[in-house]
Write a protein that holds these residues in place. Structure first.
Motif, mmCIF file in Angstrom:
data_model
loop_
_atom_site.group_PDB
_atom_site.id
_atom_site.type_symbol
_atom_site.label_atom_id
_atom_site.label_comp_id
_atom_site.label_asym_id
_atom_site.label_seq_id
_atom_site.Cartn_x
_atom_site.Cartn_y
_atom_site.Cartn_z
ATOM 1 N N ALA A 240 0.615 -1.476 0.219
ATOM 2 C CA ALA A 240 0.146 0.085 -0.330
ATOM 3 C C ALA A 240 1.039 1.146 0.077
ATOM 4 O O ALA A 240 0.339 2.304 -0.113
ATOM 5 N N GLN A 241 2.324 1.827 0.159
ATOM 6 C CA GLN A 241 2.852 2.336 0.153
ATOM 7 C C GLN A 241 2.579 3.835 -0.981
ATOM 8 O O GLN A 241 2.766 4.617 -0.461
ATOM 9 N N ARG A 242 2.901 2.579 -2.112
ATOM 10 C CA ARG A 242 2.963 3.730 -3.191
ATOM 11 C C ARG A 242 1.694 4.369 -3.486
ATOM 12 O O ARG A 242 1.384 5.676 -3.901
ATOM 13 N N PHE B 280 -6.383 -0.533 4.775
ATOM 14 C CA PHE B 280 -5.055 -0.037 5.536
ATOM 15 C C PHE B 280 -5.698 1.702 4.858
ATOM 16 O O PHE B 280 -5.621 2.628 5.594
ATOM 17 N N ILE B 281 -5.840 1.355 3.002
ATOM 18 C CA ILE B 281 -5.499 2.516 2.734
ATOM 19 C C ILE B 281 -6.903 3.152 3.033
ATOM 20 O O ILE B 281 -6.388 4.632 3.204
ATOM 21 N N ASP B 282 -8.121 2.547 3.244
ATOM 22 C CA ASP B 282 -9.436 3.498 3.627
ATOM 23 C C ASP B 282 -8.903 4.120 5.157
ATOM 24 O O ASP B 282 -9.744 4.911 5.540
ATOM 25 N N VAL B 283 -8.273 3.279 6.051
ATOM 26 C CA VAL B 283 -8.535 3.789 7.897
ATOM 27 C C VAL B 283 -7.065 4.948 7.321
ATOM 28 O O VAL B 283 -7.387 6.696 7.832
ATOM 29 N N VAL B 284 -5.790 5.094 6.645
ATOM 30 C CA VAL B 284 -5.358 6.298 6.251
ATOM 31 C C VAL B 284 -5.912 7.079 5.759
ATOM 32 O O VAL B 284 -5.734 8.372 5.981
#
Length: 151
Positions: free
Chosen positions: A48-50, A114-118
């Motif tokens: 998910a970093q990118r 994870f993307i949704d949370v961030v």
């Protein structure tokens, strides 16, 4: 996969990451490189970093490093992995329906979680909020029992 994400082993490095990152969510994953659940989360974070690079930066913090024990104790990192979030040097909390709003305990089920949370943390922090509601459904949030020592 933890070699793809920067690792912090000294207090000064953690301080610098929190203080010097502006207008991005700082994600600190507290855990061990040898723990199976931490490795599962590391895989999700590295994938998910990118995707989150425009609004977040991710770091791994080794809980066994002597110099970061002050953070391990301050955030009461007893269950691994634990993920803590900051925005403009301020701790951002998330109400996930668990006992502890200061961190996300456990691994995310998939990259999109994870993307949704961030993304929710970033949008809330940009509006000046210090605590946001978790966008994940309850069945996708790891459940745990909080144990208090010396109470």
């Amino acid at each position: 996969m933890s070699y793809l994400v920067p690792s912090l082993v000294r207090k000064a490095e953690v301080d610098r990451a929190i203080r010097n990152t502006l207008d991005k969510v700082v994600v600190l994953r507290f855990g061990r490189a040898t723990d199976a659940v931490c490795l599962q989360l590391d895989d999700i974070l590295s994938k998910a970093q990118r995707d989150v690079s425009k609004f977040a930066i991710i770091f791994m913090v080794d809980v066994d490093a002597e110099d970061v024990q002050i953070y391990v104790k301050y955030f009461d990192v007893t269950i691994l992995p634990s993920t803590v979030f900051f925005f403009n040097a301020e701790h951002v909390k998330m109400d996930a329906g668990t006992q502890d709003h200061s961190k996300f305990v456990g691994a995310f089920h998939e990259k999109q979680d994870f993307i949704d949370v961030v993304e929710v943390l970033f949008r809330g922090a940009m509006k000046g909020k210090h605590i946001v509601s978790c966008p994940l459904p309850p069945e996708r949030i790891p459940q745990y029992q909080l144990l208090f020592k010396d109470v």
